[in-house]
Design an enzyme around this catalytic site. Structure first.
Site, mmCIF file in Angstrom:
data_model
loop_
_atom_site.group_PDB
_atom_site.id
_atom_site.type_symbol
_atom_site.label_atom_id
_atom_site.label_comp_id
_atom_site.label_asym_id
_atom_site.label_seq_id
_atom_site.Cartn_x
_atom_site.Cartn_y
_atom_site.Cartn_z
ATOM 1 N N ASP A 1 0.682 -1.141 -0.052
ATOM 2 C CA ASP A 1 0.086 -0.060 -0.009
ATOM 3 C C ASP A 1 0.675 1.230 -0.052
ATOM 4 O O ASP A 1 1.831 1.298 1.022
ATOM 5 C CB ASP A 1 -0.897 -0.044 1.274
ATOM 6 C CG ASP A 1 -1.794 1.115 1.369
ATOM 7 O OD1 ASP A 1 -1.648 2.400 0.977
ATOM 8 O OD2 ASP A 1 -2.776 0.931 2.153
ATOM 9 N N ASP B 1 -5.867 7.692 -4.664
ATOM 10 C CA ASP B 1 -6.218 8.932 -4.154
ATOM 11 C C ASP B 1 -7.174 9.115 -2.939
ATOM 12 O O ASP B 1 -6.691 9.605 -1.886
ATOM 13 C CB ASP B 1 -7.215 9.699 -5.452
ATOM 14 C CG ASP B 1 -7.229 10.928 -5.306
ATOM 15 O OD1 ASP B 1 -6.419 11.686 -4.704
ATOM 16 O OD2 ASP B 1 -7.935 11.468 -6.184
ATOM 17 N N SER C 1 -3.152 4.839 -13.648
ATOM 18 C CA SER C 1 -4.058 4.451 -14.599
ATOM 19 C C SER C 1 -4.683 3.014 -14.701
ATOM 20 O O SER C 1 -5.497 2.809 -15.518
ATOM 21 C CB SER C 1 -3.633 5.003 -15.921
ATOM 22 O OG SER C 1 -3.820 6.628 -16.108
HETATM 23 P P1 ADP Z 1 -6.416 5.291 -11.713
HETATM 24 O O1 ADP Z 1 -7.776 6.121 -11.745
HETATM 25 O O2 ADP Z 1 -5.070 6.135 -12.303
HETATM 26 O O3 ADP Z 1 -6.561 4.225 -12.292
HETATM 27 P P2 ADP Z 1 -6.376 3.920 -9.055
HETATM 28 O O4 ADP Z 1 -6.181 4.428 -7.731
HETATM 29 O O5 ADP Z 1 -7.823 3.622 -9.451
HETATM 30 O O6 ADP Z 1 -5.867 4.978 -10.248
HETATM 31 O O7 ADP Z 1 -5.503 2.598 -9.318
HETATM 32 C C1 ADP Z 1 -4.076 2.763 -9.657
HETATM 33 C C2 ADP Z 1 -3.488 1.366 -9.383
HETATM 34 O O8 ADP Z 1 -3.309 1.555 -7.929
HETATM 35 C C3 ADP Z 1 -4.225 0.013 -9.344
HETATM 36 O O9 ADP Z 1 -3.505 -0.586 -9.877
HETATM 37 C C4 ADP Z 1 -5.019 0.024 -8.110
HETATM 38 O O10 ADP Z 1 -4.949 -1.479 -7.850
HETATM 39 C C5 ADP Z 1 -3.631 0.515 -7.329
HETATM 40 N N1 ADP Z 1 -4.086 1.035 -5.791
HETATM 41 C C6 ADP Z 1 -5.257 1.005 -5.317
HETATM 42 N N2 ADP Z 1 -4.848 1.561 -4.118
HETATM 43 C C7 ADP Z 1 -3.704 1.484 -3.793
HETATM 44 C C8 ADP Z 1 -2.900 1.910 -2.605
HETATM 45 N N3 ADP Z 1 -3.271 2.268 -1.480
HETATM 46 N N4 ADP Z 1 -1.550 1.844 -2.585
HETATM 47 C C9 ADP Z 1 -0.789 1.207 -3.901
HETATM 48 N N5 ADP Z 1 -1.756 0.988 -4.982
HETATM 49 C C10 ADP Z 1 -2.997 1.132 -4.952
#
Ligand code: ADP
Length: 173
Positions: free
Chosen positions: A11, A35, A123
């Site tokens: 994470d 985010d 993304s």
């Molecule tokens: P985007 O809108 O750019 O696609 P997301 O946040 O939905 O961004 O997802 C981008 C990537 O980050 C995905 O592979 C998702 O599984 C991953 N992700 C989601 N939460 C976390 C986190 N807390 N730490 C790291 N990666 C994460």
């Protein structure tokens, strides 16, 4: 000295680094995925800084492919660098915008003199970019772009699929 590229399964909000990159949306006012996690764990200071950006330089929001830094609030970092990935499209090639996220985030990091920078797989979540393609593009762009003072670029991958895609991309290179 070449910048080191490392991979971690985990994470991003639990990482210690000079700068953590947020896969933001263009409103800069929070969202799901990375985010949401960054704002939840980082606390209200980050949102306040984002609101200030909306009130000044980025009245219409942050365009895809650009990056801007704020405080990291309570996160174990000095800055959060917010960048907006493109939504994947089957009709239109938006890879230049995705590469630009990595490039401009690294340029902001260098300007701040950050030595360690952690990226999520921009993304590949809500914006639906296929993982293998996103991983190749991310690794290639970081290899081309990363220079001192940035010493380590760490990709923080949230699940085994993402970790596997980045492992293959790094090995291919
Ligand atoms: P985007 O809108 O750019 O696609 P997301 O946040 O939905 O961004 O997802 C981008 C990537 O980050 C995905 O592979 C998702 O599984 C991953 N992700 C989601 N939460 C976390 C986190 N807390 N730490 C790291 N990666 C994460």
């Amino acid at each position: 000295m070449d910048t080191r590229i490392t991979l971690v399964l985990g994470d991003i909000t639990r990482q210690h680094a000079d700068a953590l990159v947020n896969a933001a949306n263009s409103s800069l006012l929070g969202g799901g995925g990375v985010d949401g996690a960054i704002h939840r764990r980082g606390g209200p200071e980050i949102l306040a800084a984002c609101r200030a950006l909306r009130a000044s330089h980025y009245g219409k929001g942050l365009p895809a492919g650009r990056a801007v830094a704020t405080t990291a609030g309570r996160l174990d970092a000095r800055w959060v660098i917010h960048t907006v990935g493109p939504v994947h499209s089957a009709e239109e090639d938006r890879s230049a915008l995705l590469a630009s996220c990595y490039r401009t985030s690294l340029a902001v990091a260098a300007e701040l003199e950050a030595r360690t920078v952690a990226f999520p797989a921009i993304s590949t979540g809500i914006f639906r970019w296929p993982l293998d393609d996103a991983a190749r593009l991310a690794v290639r762009t970081v290899r081309e772009q990363a220079t001192p003072p940035v010493e380590e670029v760490r990709f923080v991958l949230f699940d085994e699929d993402a970790y596997g895609a980045f492992t293959r991309a790094l090995a291919a290179g």
